[in-house]
Design a protein around this motif. Structure first.
Motif, PDB file in Angstrom:
ATOM      1  N   ARG A 127     -68.427  21.904  92.783  1.00  0.00           N
ATOM      2  CA  ARG A 127     -68.376  21.525  91.374  1.00  0.00           C
ATOM      3  C   ARG A 127     -68.369  20.006  91.166  1.00  0.00           C
ATOM      4  O   ARG A 127     -68.872  19.514  90.159  1.00  0.00           O
ATOM      5  CB  ARG A 127     -67.130  22.150  90.728  1.00  0.00           C
ATOM      6  CG  ARG A 127     -67.261  23.647  90.553  1.00  0.00           C
ATOM      7  CD  ARG A 127     -65.917  24.341  90.447  1.00  0.00           C
ATOM      8  NE  ARG A 127     -66.097  25.742  90.087  1.00  0.00           N
ATOM      9  CZ  ARG A 127     -66.409  26.705  90.957  1.00  0.00           C
ATOM     10  NH1 ARG A 127     -66.591  26.399  92.233  1.00  0.00           N
ATOM     11  NH2 ARG A 127     -66.553  27.960  90.539  1.00  0.00           N
ATOM     12  N   MET A 128     -67.784  19.264  92.090  1.00  0.00           N
ATOM     13  CA  MET A 128     -67.614  17.831  91.913  1.00  0.00           C
ATOM     14  C   MET A 128     -68.759  16.992  92.483  1.00  0.00           C
ATOM     15  O   MET A 128     -69.053  15.908  91.974  1.00  0.00           O
ATOM     16  CB  MET A 128     -66.326  17.372  92.613  1.00  0.00           C
ATOM     17  CG  MET A 128     -65.049  17.904  92.047  1.00  0.00           C
ATOM     18  SD  MET A 128     -63.680  17.333  93.124  1.00  0.00           S
ATOM     19  CE  MET A 128     -62.272  18.071  92.312  1.00  0.00           C
ATOM     20  N   SER A 129     -69.380  17.443  93.531  1.00  0.00           N
ATOM     21  CA  SER A 129     -70.339  16.626  94.281  1.00  0.00           C
ATOM     22  C   SER A 129     -71.480  16.124  93.400  1.00  0.00           C
ATOM     23  O   SER A 129     -72.171  16.919  92.738  1.00  0.00           O
ATOM     24  CB  SER A 129     -70.921  17.424  95.443  1.00  0.00           C
ATOM     25  OG  SER A 129     -72.005  16.730  96.027  1.00  0.00           O
ATOM     26  N   THR A 130     -71.715  14.818  93.417  1.00  0.00           N
ATOM     27  CA  THR A 130     -72.834  14.254  92.662  1.00  0.00           C
ATOM     28  C   THR A 130     -74.172  14.721  93.241  1.00  0.00           C
ATOM     29  O   THR A 130     -75.168  14.765  92.525  1.00  0.00           O
ATOM     30  CB  THR A 130     -72.771  12.719  92.675  1.00  0.00           C
ATOM     31  OG1 THR A 130     -72.709  12.248  94.037  1.00  0.00           O
ATOM     32  CG2 THR A 130     -71.553  12.212  91.916  1.00  0.00           C
ATOM     33  N   ALA A 131     -74.173  15.109  94.507  1.00  0.00           N
ATOM     34  CA  ALA A 131     -75.395  15.625  95.124  1.00  0.00           C
ATOM     35  C   ALA A 131     -75.728  17.027  94.628  1.00  0.00           C
ATOM     36  O   ALA A 131     -76.859  17.499  94.778  1.00  0.00           O
ATOM     37  CB  ALA A 131     -75.257  15.640  96.642  1.00  0.00           C
ATOM     38  N   LEU A 132     -74.737  17.685  94.025  1.00  0.00           N
ATOM     39  CA  LEU A 132     -74.925  19.051  93.528  1.00  0.00           C
ATOM     40  C   LEU A 132     -74.837  19.104  92.003  1.00  0.00           C
ATOM     41  O   LEU A 132     -74.631  20.171  91.420  1.00  0.00           O
ATOM     42  CB  LEU A 132     -73.863  19.974  94.157  1.00  0.00           C
ATOM     43  CG  LEU A 132     -73.890  20.073  95.683  1.00  0.00           C
ATOM     44  CD1 LEU A 132     -72.706  20.895  96.189  1.00  0.00           C
ATOM     45  CD2 LEU A 132     -75.205  20.668  96.169  1.00  0.00           C
ATOM     46  N   GLY A 133     -74.955  17.940  91.365  1.00  0.00           N
ATOM     47  CA  GLY A 133     -74.950  17.896  89.907  1.00  0.00           C
ATOM     48  C   GLY A 133     -73.603  17.619  89.270  1.00  0.00           C
ATOM     49  O   GLY A 133     -73.483  17.619  88.035  1.00  0.00           O
ATOM     50  N   ASP A 178     -69.975   9.816 100.010  1.00  0.00           N
ATOM     51  CA  ASP A 178     -71.110   9.301  99.259  1.00  0.00           C
ATOM     52  C   ASP A 178     -71.544  10.253  98.146  1.00  0.00           C
ATOM     53  O   ASP A 178     -72.633  10.117  97.583  1.00  0.00           O
ATOM     54  CB  ASP A 178     -72.291   9.012 100.193  1.00  0.00           C
ATOM     55  CG  ASP A 178     -72.812  10.254 100.892  1.00  0.00           C
ATOM     56  OD1 ASP A 178     -72.149  11.321 100.802  1.00  0.00           O
ATOM     57  OD2 ASP A 178     -73.877  10.172 101.531  1.00  0.00           O
ATOM     58  N   GLN A 179     -70.677  11.221  97.833  1.00  0.00           N
ATOM     59  CA  GLN A 179     -70.965  12.187  96.776  1.00  0.00           C
ATOM     60  C   GLN A 179     -69.954  12.094  95.635  1.00  0.00           C
ATOM     61  O   GLN A 179     -69.805  13.024  94.841  1.00  0.00           O
ATOM     62  CB  GLN A 179     -70.986  13.608  97.350  1.00  0.00           C
ATOM     63  CG  GLN A 179     -72.081  13.819  98.388  1.00  0.00           C
ATOM     64  CD  GLN A 179     -71.972  15.162  99.080  1.00  0.00           C
ATOM     65  OE1 GLN A 179     -71.603  16.159  98.470  1.00  0.00           O
ATOM     66  NE2 GLN A 179     -72.274  15.194 100.369  1.00  0.00           N
ATOM     67  N   GLY A 180     -69.250  10.954  95.574  1.00  0.00           N
ATOM     68  CA  GLY A 180     -68.329  10.731  94.468  1.00  0.00           C
ATOM     69  C   GLY A 180     -66.993  11.431  94.593  1.00  0.00           C
ATOM     70  O   GLY A 180     -66.233  11.506  93.622  1.00  0.00           O
ATOM     71  N   ILE A 181     -66.676  11.937  95.773  1.00  0.00           N
ATOM     72  CA  ILE A 181     -65.418  12.678  95.965  1.00  0.00           C
ATOM     73  C   ILE A 181     -64.543  11.952  96.976  1.00  0.00           C
ATOM     74  O   ILE A 181     -64.988  11.624  98.076  1.00  0.00           O
ATOM     75  CB  ILE A 181     -65.682  14.115  96.468  1.00  0.00           C
ATOM     76  CG1 ILE A 181     -66.611  14.864  95.513  1.00  0.00           C
ATOM     77  CG2 ILE A 181     -64.359  14.869  96.607  1.00  0.00           C
ATOM     78  CD1 ILE A 181     -67.057  16.220  96.033  1.00  0.00           C
TER      79      ILE A 181
END
Length: 249
Positions: A127-133, A178-181
């Motif tokens: 839910r949080m990953s910027t790589a997954l939206g 690197d995915q904002g988490i």
């Protein structure tokens, strides 16, 4: 701007409840997860709402994958996009030496303390990953000083489960940095909570406190402050790190 949303597992009592109350004060919409004690969970929710906050209680056993998935789907529907996860749910059993432990006990400890935390972290990352939206977020794992000292003669299994959480914290932090988490952990020492009664010694803190450099047990609120700091912008460059809340132990 959407209100930040936090999920705290095992939040009906102890460190989880203290963290839920503090998160509510700090403006989070709070999902209070519990397993059986609905009254205690509702009391935490009501305390948050009474101060003008937003909260809900959701029953789910983190040791059951289907329960975890339902927990996150309920949160999605009722509170919105997840901002923060606190992997707090954990159990221990009767104080015991290793030679007396059976596999069933070990499975119970590791299913809740380790696998439950992994599955919750998985759902949070999705839910949080910027790589997954997603828009990023934070995860704080509640480990224990036991992971460093070993729990000999009492809880080697519990201590080992927290050692696994330490390793997961380091590895996952690097995986999603690197995915904002951000992924961090707190390691409480001997804290005044009800968990000691589960081990058969409700007064354990008072028994061992003189061996702690600060000569006292800790309070759940002291651990909650560290958890919420790690989730805050003040800790924006900290990931894969640990805060020991243990009185010098």
């Amino acid at each position: 701007m959407q209100q930040p949303v936090i999920l705290i597992t095992g939040a009906s009592r102890g460190i989880g409840a203290a963290t839920a109350l503090l998160a509510g004060e700090q403006g989070y919409a709070v999902c209070v997860n519990y397993v059986r004690n609905r009254d205690a969970a509702d009391a935490v929710v009501n305390a948050i709402v009474a101060k003008g906050g937003k909260a809900m209680a959701v029953a789910a056993d983190v040791a059951i994958e289907g329960d975890v998935i339902r927990l996150f789907e309920t949160l999605d529907a009722k509170l919105g996009a997840l901002t923060a996860l606190v992997n707090n749910a954990g159990i221990l059993e009767q104080q015991m030496r290793l030679e007396n432990m059976d596999a069933a006990r070990l499975q119970r400890i590791f299913m809740t303390n380790v696998i439950g935390s992994f599955i919750c972290a998985r759902e949070a990352v999705k839910r949080m990953s910027t790589a997954l939206g997603g828009k990023g977020g934070g995860i704080v794992n509640v480990s224990s000083v036991a992971s460093r000292v070993g729990g000999s003669g009492e809880y080697v299994d519990y201590a080992s489960s927290k050692g696994a959480i330490d390793t997961m914290t380091i590895g996952l932090a690097k995986e999603v940095a690197d995915q904002g988490i951000r992924v961090n952990a707190v390691r409480p020492g001997v804290i005044y909570t009800e968990i000691h009664a589960s081990g058969g010694e409700a007064g354990r803190v008072d028994r061992v406190k003189d061996a702690i450099p600060m000569r006292r047990g800790g309070r759940a609120e002291e651990v909650a402050q560290a958890i919420m700091w790690l989730l805050s912008d003040q800790a924006s460059y900290s990931t894969g790190s640990f805060v020991d809340v243990s009185g010098g132990r």
